[in-house]
Scaffold this motif. Structure first.
Motif, PDB file in Angstrom:
ATOM      1  N   SER A 129       0.862  -1.361  -0.183  1.00  0.00           N
ATOM      2  CA  SER A 129      -0.107   0.037   0.020  1.00  0.00           C
ATOM      3  C   SER A 129       0.938   1.279   0.065  1.00  0.00           C
ATOM      4  O   SER A 129       1.704   1.515   0.948  1.00  0.00           O
ATOM      5  CB  SER A 129      -0.865   0.089   1.213  1.00  0.00           C
ATOM      6  OG  SER A 129      -1.543   1.196   1.136  1.00  0.00           O
ATOM      7  N   LYS A 131       0.336   4.117   0.647  1.00  0.00           N
ATOM      8  CA  LYS A 131      -0.186   5.096   1.777  1.00  0.00           C
ATOM      9  C   LYS A 131       0.530   4.512   3.074  1.00  0.00           C
ATOM     10  O   LYS A 131       1.089   5.374   3.720  1.00  0.00           O
ATOM     11  CB  LYS A 131      -1.670   5.102   2.035  1.00  0.00           C
ATOM     12  CG  LYS A 131      -2.684   5.545   1.190  1.00  0.00           C
ATOM     13  CD  LYS A 131      -3.982   5.550   1.394  1.00  0.00           C
ATOM     14  CE  LYS A 131      -4.933   6.282   0.254  1.00  0.00           C
ATOM     15  NZ  LYS A 131      -4.830   5.811  -0.886  1.00  0.00           N
ATOM     16  N   LYS A 134       4.419   5.464   2.906  1.00  0.00           N
ATOM     17  CA  LYS A 134       4.978   6.421   3.297  1.00  0.00           C
ATOM     18  C   LYS A 134       5.153   6.378   4.792  1.00  0.00           C
ATOM     19  O   LYS A 134       6.073   7.505   5.347  1.00  0.00           O
ATOM     20  CB  LYS A 134       3.635   7.646   3.102  1.00  0.00           C
ATOM     21  CG  LYS A 134       3.273   8.060   1.663  1.00  0.00           C
ATOM     22  CD  LYS A 134       2.271   8.861   1.460  1.00  0.00           C
ATOM     23  CE  LYS A 134       2.388  10.423   1.932  1.00  0.00           C
ATOM     24  NZ  LYS A 134       1.303  11.274   1.556  1.00  0.00           N
ATOM     25  N   ASP A 167       2.805   9.793  -3.448  1.00  0.00           N
ATOM     26  CA  ASP A 167       1.786  10.327  -3.774  1.00  0.00           C
ATOM     27  C   ASP A 167       1.173  10.261  -5.267  1.00  0.00           C
ATOM     28  O   ASP A 167       0.041  10.063  -5.508  1.00  0.00           O
ATOM     29  CB  ASP A 167       1.827  11.744  -3.505  1.00  0.00           C
ATOM     30  CG  ASP A 167       1.754  11.990  -1.924  1.00  0.00           C
ATOM     31  OD1 ASP A 167       0.959  11.171  -1.368  1.00  0.00           O
ATOM     32  OD2 ASP A 167       2.032  13.013  -1.377  1.00  0.00           O
ATOM     33  N   ASP A 170       0.202   6.779  -5.861  1.00  0.00           N
ATOM     34  CA  ASP A 170      -1.153   6.495  -5.357  1.00  0.00           C
ATOM     35  C   ASP A 170      -2.118   7.212  -6.183  1.00  0.00           C
ATOM     36  O   ASP A 170      -3.418   6.544  -6.537  1.00  0.00           O
ATOM     37  CB  ASP A 170      -1.155   7.053  -3.953  1.00  0.00           C
ATOM     38  CG  ASP A 170      -2.587   6.900  -3.258  1.00  0.00           C
ATOM     39  OD1 ASP A 170      -2.973   5.848  -3.293  1.00  0.00           O
ATOM     40  OD2 ASP A 170      -3.127   7.946  -2.781  1.00  0.00           O
ATOM     41  N   ALA A 198      -6.681  -0.208   0.529  1.00  0.00           N
ATOM     42  CA  ALA A 198      -6.183   1.192   0.022  1.00  0.00           C
ATOM     43  C   ALA A 198      -7.099   1.568  -1.219  1.00  0.00           C
ATOM     44  O   ALA A 198      -7.495   2.758  -1.459  1.00  0.00           O
ATOM     45  CB  ALA A 198      -4.692   1.389  -0.205  1.00  0.00           C
TER      46      ALA A 198
END
Length: 281
Positions: A129, A131, A134, A167, A170, A198
């Motif tokens: 994922s 996210k 990060k 980002d 994603d 996600a």
């Protein structure tokens, strides 16, 4: 002559890059984005190997013993081996779980199944994922800054660039998957829980508690695949592909081989994303 050799060794030690060990190739990729060439990165489990059957060899232990840090990520073999490592490696080795997610933090994603398939409650694949990566990246940067403060500015700058890259990835994945109405997909080994969570997808595993499905369970999966119009069955390198091929043949689907442990992490995520989008519009 002896004094020159000793001096040369001393200079080499001063110039040698510190070694940081990680468990799997994706970690090595994340670490490289932030550390660049300030460190030598040692990956315990090489590309194409299976963490489920991993065993430490003398050569692995030797490389690890020379490491300044060992960054874990919550895999089962780490929990087994770390207590042993602490007793057998020099005190100079710092074993940190700074990028480890406890079991309580693992999402148990929703399963809107049309069959009575139980998925694995424990899925360590948090790195699938963007996210969550990060968070991993921020933790890695913090650990590096703490242990190698002379490179603080470089690490902070590289972290910022990597977060922007994450980002962007994603957003790209979200855009590719946005036209998909039916969000279910079939995968042999349930490695993609965090990816599914996600992007509002439902992962349906073929494997049941680490075992091949029985004939009845296989029939249920085939019925589901036909009903949902699923045309891609995801298998994983290192795992059996026979059940995936049976399902694919029965419903006119194709089998795509995934590698959740690939060093080319971004490429792998886009690969499975494109595979999902291909037939699911």
């Amino acid at each position: 002559m002896r004094a020159f050799i000793i001096f040369s060794i001393f200079i080499f030690d001063l110039c040698a890059k510190p070694i940081v060990s990680v468990s799997i190739p994706p970690q090595a990729y994340f670490l490289k984005q932030i550390a660049q060439d300030t460190l030598e990165i040692n990956t315990l489990i090489p590309q194409g190997s299976d963490p489920h059957t991993f065993e430490f060899k003398p050569s692995t232990l030797s490389s690890l013993s020379k490491s300044k840090l060992y960054l874990t990520i919550g895999l089962e073999f780490e929990a087994i081996w770390i207590p042993k490592l602490k007793n057998h490696l020099p005190k100079t080795l710092s074993i940190t779980q700074g990028i480890h997610f406890s079991s309580s933090q693992h999402d148990h994603h929703d399963h809107d199944h049309d069959h009575d398939h139980d998925h694995e409650a424990y899925d360590p694949h948090i790195w699938l994922s963007p996210k969550l990566v990060k968070i991993l990246a921020c933790n890695i940067a913090s650990i590096l800054i703490e242990n190698f403060p002379e490179h603080k500015a470089l690490y902070e700058n590289n972290l910022a660039l990597f977060l922007q890259k994450l980002d962007s990835l994603d957003h790209q994945i979200t855009q590719i998957l946005s036209p998909i109405k039916n969000r279910k997909f079939i995968v042999y080994h349930p490695s993609w829980s965090y990816y599914a969570k996600a992007y509002n997808l439902v992962q349906i595993p073929v494997e049941i508690e680490g075992k091949e499905p029985k004939a009845k369970e296989l029939k249920t999966l085939i019925t589901l695949a036909k009903k949902e119009g699923i045309k891609t069955i995801f298998a994983q390198n290192g795992f059996s592909q026979s059940s995936a091929k049976i399902i694919a043949k029965a419903c006119g689907a194709e089998v795509l081989i995934t590698d959740p442990l690939a060093y080319e992490w971004e490429k792998e995520l886009l690969y499975i994303t494109q595979g999902l989008a291909k037939w699911r519009k």
